[in-house]
Design an enzyme around this catalytic site. Structure first.
Site, PDB file in Angstrom:
ATOM      1  CB  CYS A 282      -0.890  -0.014   1.230  1.00 34.43           C
ATOM      2  SG  CYS A 282       0.024  -0.265   2.742  1.00 34.43           S
ATOM      3  CD  GLU A 379      -3.149   0.420  -4.092  1.00 38.35           C
ATOM      4  OE1 GLU A 379      -4.309  -0.033  -4.082  1.00 38.35           O
ATOM      5  OE2 GLU A 379      -2.456   0.531  -3.057  1.00 38.35           O
TER       6      GLU A 379
END
Ligand code: NAD
Length: 476
Positions: A282, A379
Site C-alpha cells: 500500500c 494504484e
C-alpha cells in the site's frame, strides 16, 4: 485439504461452498486447498467472541501482557516454518519474509508493554467546577472483526490482533483467501498458550465470508485493511449499524528527489520503494518526482538498477524480487502494461510479464508520464514506477499532493531544513526523509484522504480498540 478455521478454541472444517486453492506463485500452481467458512460458522465465531468478552476484558492488564509476550515468543519458535510459508505462498524473498516475522514479533512485544501501562492511564481528571470529581476509564471497544489482505499477512494481522487483545477486546480475524495458511499460526499459538476459548477466532474465506463478518450485527467495531472498493462496502455496513470502523486502504505515494542528492543513494531508495514485496505494498512509492538538475542521470542509473535486479523463485534462487502473489494481481499489472502501450508511455525498463512459469513481471519504469495517465493516478500494486520531473520545491509539493490518496511519501535531499519543510507540507500519514519504508512499531500507520480512516501502531493503534468512559461524582 486443510482444517483451517479456529472457532471457540477448536479447529473445524469449513462448511462454506467455496473451495480455496492456496498457490505457489513462483510456479503458478496450487499446493493446498481448504473449504471456506460458512455464514453460520462466521456467526459461531462472533458468538464465541461475544461469550468470551466479559471474562477477557476483566483479566488484569498484566495477564493480557503475558499472553502477548507468549505470542511473540511462539512466533519466534515457528520461525523457519513461517518464513518458508511466506516465501512459498507470497513469493517473498527470504530476507523480506524474515523482516515480516520480526515485525510481527516486535508488535506483540510492544503491545505487551503498553498493556502493562494500562492501569496508569485510568486517572482522575481535574475539574474547574467545584463540588465534583471525575475519573477516566479506558475500556475495550468489545467484539472486533478484523479483515486483512494478502500482501503482509503476518504483519497486518499482528498490527490488529496485538492492540485489540491488549485493550481487552475479543476478535474474529478473517485472513485473505490468497494467503489463508499463514495466519493459522495465530490460532495454533492461542492453543499452545491456553488463551481462553473464543478470545481469538479465525475464519477463512472469500468475499462472502468477509461480508458475513462485516455485516454481522454482533460486532462492536470493524478494522479493515484492503482495497478502496471493498473498504467502502465495509464502511457502508458499519454505517448501517452506526458502529466504528478503521480503514487502511490504498496508496499512490510520491518519492520526491531533489537535485542535491547523491544519485546512487537515491536510486537505492527508489528501487526499494517500488520493488520490495514486488511492489505489492500500500505504501509503495510509485510516483517518482525528480528535480530537473539530476533527472537524466538518475533515470539512466535507475533503468540499469531495475534491469539488473534478480527476479526469480525465492525458494530455489537468491533473488531481489519474487513473483506477484496471485494470478489476479499478475493479470491486473499486465493490464496496466497494455494501458501504458495504448497511452504511448515512454518505457525505460520492463513493461512486460516474464515469459516463464509463475506470475512474474519485470521491474518497470515509465518516464515523463502525463499527469492524467491512469498509470500516474491509479494504484497498480506491482513493481511499476512512473516518473515526472519538477523544477521548484513548490511544484514538487503540489504534484505530490495532487492525488486522491494520502498514505505515505519519501523526501530525498541533502538540505535537511528543506526536507523537513516539504515533509510538513505533504498531505499524507507518514513521511520518510532520506530513508525508505522504515516502519517502527512506536510510530503511527495510516493515511489521509482516500487512504483510510484511523491509525494503527503506536499508542494510536491501541486507542483504536478502546472506548473512553468518564465517571463523574457529585461531592455534595
Ligand atoms: P481486498 O480489498 O480485495 O481484500 C481485503 C480483504 O477483504 C480480504 O480478506 C478479502 O477476502 C476481504 N473481502 C473481499 N470482499 C469483501 C466484502 N465484500 N466484504 C468484506 N470483506 C471482503 O484487498 P487485497 O487485494 O487483499 O489487498 C490489496 C489492497 O490492500 C491494496 O489496495 C492495498 O493498498 C491495500 N492495503 C492497505 C494497507 C494499509 O495499511 N493502508 C496495507 C496493506 C494493503
Amino acid at each position: 485439504m486443510t482444517t483451517s478455521h479456529y472457532i471457540a478454541g477448536r479447529w473445524v472444517e469449513g462448511q462454506g461452498s467455496d473451495c480455496i486453492s492456496v498457490n505457489d506463485p513462483a510456479l503458478g500452481q496450487p499446493f493446498a486447498e481448504l473449504m471456506a467458512a460458512s455464514v453460520a460458522q462466521v456467526d459461531q465465531a462472533v458468538t464465541a467472541a461475544r461469550g468470551a468478552l466479559h471474562a477477557w476484558k476483566n483479566t488484569s492488564a498484566s495477564e493480557r501482557a503475558t499472553y502477548l509476550r507468549g505470542f511473540a515468543e511462539e512466533l519466534g519458535q515457528r520461525r523457519e516454518t513461517l518464513i518458508t510459508l511466506q516465501m512459498r505462498n507470497n513469493g517473498k524473498p527470504r530476507h523480506e519474509a524474515e523482516i515480516d516475522l520480526d515485525d510481527a514479533i516486535a508488535t506483540f512485544s510492544y503491545y505487551a508493554e503498553l498493556a502493562e501501562q494500562l492501569p496508569s492511564k485510568n486517572r482522575d481528571v481535574p475539574l474547574a467546577a467545584p463540588g465534583f470529581t471525575a475519573r477516566t476509564r479506558l475500556e475495550p471497544v468489545g467484539v472486533v472483526g478484523l479483515i486483512v489482505p494478502w500482501n503482509f499477512p503476518l504483519v497486518t494481522s499482528a498490527w490488529k490482533l496485538a492492540p485489540a487483545l491488549a485493550a481487552g477486546c475479543t476478535v474474529v480475524l478473517k485472513p485473505s483467501e490468497v494467503t489463508p495458511l499463514i495466519e493459522q499460526a495465530y490460532g495454533q499459538i492461542a492453543d499452545a498458550l491456553g488463551l481462553p476459548a473464543g478470545v481469538l477466532n479465525i475464519v477463512n474465506g472469500k468475499a462472502e465470508t468477509g461480508a458475513a463478518l462485516s455485516n454481522h450485527n454482533g460486532l462492536d467495531k470493524l478494522s479493515f485493511t484492503g482495497s478502496n472498493s471493498v473498504g467502502s462496502q465495509v464502511m457502508r455496513s458499519a454505517s448501517a449499524q452506526c458502529r466504528p470502523v478503521t480503514l487502511e486502504l490504498g496508496g499512490k505515494s510520491a518519492i520526491v528527489v531533489f537535485d542535491d542528492c547523491d544519485v546512487d543513494q537515491a536510486v537505492e531508495w527508489i528501487v526499494a520503494g517500488i520493488t520490495w514485496n514486488a511492489g505489492q505494498m500500500c505504501s509503495a512509492t510509485s510516483r517518482l518526482l525528480v528535480q530537473d538538475g539530476i533527472a537524466d542521470a538518475l533515470l539512466t542509473r535507475l533503468q540499469a538498477a531495475l534491469e539488473n535486479l534478480r527476479v526469480g523463485n525465492p525458494l530455489t534462487e537468491e533473488v531481489d524480487m519474487g513473483p506477484l502473489t496471485s494470478q489476479a494481481q499478475w493479470l491486473k499489472v499486465a493490464s496496466y502494461f497494455a494501458t501504458a502501450r495504448e497511452e504511448g508511455l515512454h518505457c525505460l525498463a520492463g513493461g512486460k510479464a516474464l515469459d516463464r512459469d509463475g506470475w512474474f513481471v519485470s521491474p518497470t519504469l515509465y518516464a515523463d508520464v502525463p499527469k492524467d495517465s491512469r498509470l500516474w493516478t491509479e494504484e497498480i500494486f506491482g513493481p511499476v514506477l512512473c516518473a515526472r520531473r519538477f523544477a521548484t520545491e513548490e511544484q514538487a509539493i503540489a504534484e505530490a499532493n495532487d492525488s486522491r490518496f494520502g498514505l505515505v511519501a519519501t523526501v530525498c535531499s541533502a538540505d535537511l531544513e528543506r526536507a523537513e519543510r516539504v515533509a510538513d507540507a505533504l498531505e499524507v500519514g507518514h513521511v520518510w526523509i532520506n530513508s525508505v519504508q522504515a516502519v517502527f512499531v512506536e510510530t503511527s500507520w495510516g493515511g489521509t484522504k482516500g487512504s483510510g480512516i484511523g491509525r494503527e501502531l503506536g499508542p494510536w493503534g491501541l486507542s483504536a480498540y478502546q472506548s473512553v468512559k468518564h465517571v463523574t461524582r457529585c461531592l455534595g
